[in-house]
Design an enzyme around this catalytic site. Structure first.
Site, mmCIF file in Angstrom:
data_model
loop_
_atom_site.group_PDB
_atom_site.id
_atom_site.type_symbol
_atom_site.label_atom_id
_atom_site.label_comp_id
_atom_site.label_asym_id
_atom_site.label_seq_id
_atom_site.Cartn_x
_atom_site.Cartn_y
_atom_site.Cartn_z
ATOM 1 N N ARG A 58 0.837 -1.211 0.000
ATOM 2 C CA ARG A 58 0.000 0.000 0.000
ATOM 3 C C ARG A 58 0.871 1.260 0.000
ATOM 4 N NH1 ARG A 58 -4.326 0.597 4.657
ATOM 5 N NH2 ARG A 58 -2.464 1.164 5.819
ATOM 6 N N LYS A 157 -2.438 6.661 1.691
ATOM 7 C CA LYS A 157 -2.197 7.461 2.900
ATOM 8 C C LYS A 157 -1.298 8.608 2.469
ATOM 9 C CE LYS A 157 -2.307 5.110 7.176
ATOM 10 N NZ LYS A 157 -3.696 4.781 7.457
ATOM 11 N N GLU A 191 -15.863 6.780 6.767
ATOM 12 C CA GLU A 191 -14.955 6.184 7.745
ATOM 13 C C GLU A 191 -14.682 7.190 8.844
ATOM 14 O OE1 GLU A 191 -11.039 5.380 6.129
ATOM 15 O OE2 GLU A 191 -11.276 6.980 4.678
HETATM 16 C C1 LIG Z 1 -4.761 4.205 8.091
HETATM 17 C C2 LIG Z 1 -6.185 4.528 7.935
HETATM 18 C C3 LIG Z 1 -7.187 3.582 8.180
HETATM 19 C C4 LIG Z 1 -6.886 2.216 8.727
HETATM 20 O O1 LIG Z 1 -6.114 1.441 7.877
HETATM 21 P P1 LIG Z 1 -5.228 0.244 8.423
HETATM 22 O O2 LIG Z 1 -4.583 -0.290 7.214
HETATM 23 O O3 LIG Z 1 -6.157 -0.724 9.050
HETATM 24 O O4 LIG Z 1 -4.285 0.820 9.397
HETATM 25 C C5 LIG Z 1 -8.489 3.950 7.920
HETATM 26 N N1 LIG Z 1 -8.810 5.172 7.468
HETATM 27 C C6 LIG Z 1 -7.879 6.115 7.250
HETATM 28 C C7 LIG Z 1 -8.299 7.444 6.761
HETATM 29 C C8 LIG Z 1 -6.538 5.824 7.482
HETATM 30 O O5 LIG Z 1 -5.621 6.750 7.277
#
Ligand SMILES: *Cc1c(COP(=O)(O)O)cnc(C)c1O
Length: 303
Positions: A58, A157, A191
């Site tokens: 990722r 991210k 989310e």
């Molecule tokens: C990192 C993140 C998550 C959770 O992702 P993981 O891979 O489970 O750590 C969910 N939403 C956002 C906006 C994030 O930045």
């Protein structure tokens, strides 16, 4: 938050020396990408990084989205993630790789730039508090919407995109809550500021499909665990009032792990405490992350 060493641009250096210039491009405009990874101390005393391959995949996907060429291979980045745990003598820690644009030139369009890479690690306990992990947290639907999928890229991210999450989280905390839940631009639950959302009603588990959300690795792990435990899991959109009348709600994320939500917008969820299915999934998640289940061993990279 501290450790002995940070890895920056090719070598381990002292924590206090890991500084960047104020003309660092990413500091001004936010084009950088990061990951959040956890290393757990397993039941046998060994340490293992949870889902390292998925996180590094990722990380490179995020970089690809914003057109940053990370000047290392995935294997090299994985190796540094393993080494940083050892170098800092941690047995449980959080690992934060970040790739960013260096200094030299500002302005939105820079043709030639250096992509820099840092890998940081520190000990980070329960993101939403031990009390939240055990007894559930209180969440508020934010007035800040999650990015429209055509405006900001939601599958990576990406540093600058977190301004949205920070505004939402600050608003929730100022209103006396622990965390913000954001709606998508169509008004459905998207989310939380840094976690994916799950709800359970009449034994059916639902989570937002991969539309406007960050494709959480914990989300994917929990979907798999829940299905293997025999639950029906649907990836389907739902509204805020579906959350209000849910039997159980929980968040997933590397930082937040599996955190129960006991209240949304002043409405208690179920009995106002972590529900039985949430607790079962949470227990399974921690057992798997700590190497207690042979069938999920390939999710772990031992140090
Ligand atoms: C990192 C993140 C998550 C959770 O992702 P993981 O891979 O489970 O750590 C969910 N939403 C956002 C906006 C994030 O930045």
């Amino acid at each position: 938050m501290r450790a002995d060493k940070i890895w920056l641009d090719g070598k381990f250096i002292d924590w206090d020396d890991a500084n960047v210039h104020v003309c660092t491009h990413t500091l001004h405009y936010g084009v950088g990408v990061f990951e959040g990874i956890r290393c757990y101390r397993c039941h046998d005393g060994k340490s293992a990084i949870f889902m390292l391959n998925e996180h590094i995949d990722r990380f490179f996907d995020s970089a690809h989205i914003v057109q940053l060429d990370i000047p290392y291979t995935k294997e090299e980045v994985k190796q540094i993630c393993k080494e940083i745990v050892k170098v800092n003598k941690f047995n449980e820690c959080y690992i934060r790789p970040i790739a960013f644009m260096g200094d030299g030139q500002l302005g939105l369009y820079v043709k030639e730039f250096k992509v820099r890479l840092a890998i940081i690690s520190w000990v980070w306990g329960a993101y939403l508090g031990d009390e939240g992990l055990a007894n559930g947290i209180r969440a508020k639907v934010s007035s800040f919407l999650r990015h429209h999928v055509d405006s900001c890229m939601t599958k990576g991210k990406i540093c600058g995109h977190y301004v949205n999450s920070i505004l939402a989280k600050r608003e929730a905390i100022a209103a006396g809550y622990d965390e913000a839940i954001m709606l998508d631009t169509d008004g459905y639950i998207s989310e939380a500021s840094g976690e994916n959302v799950f709800m359970i009603r009449k034994d059916v588990i639902k989570t937002t499909p991969l539309t406007s959300i960050l494709p959480g690795i914990t989300r994917a792990a929990v979907i798999k665990l829940a299905k293997d435990m025999g639950y029906e899991v649907k990836e389907e959109r739902f509204t805020r009032d579906e959350l209000y009348i849910a039997d159980e709600v929980f968040f997933t994320g590397t930082a937040a792990e599996v955190t129960p939500v006991r209240e949304v917008d002043g409405r208690s969820i179920g009995q106002g405490k972590p529900g039985p299915i949430t607790l079962k999934i949470q227990k399974k998640f921690f057992e798997v992350a700590r190497g207690m289940h042979e069938e999920y061993r390939d999710w772990l990279t031992y140090i």
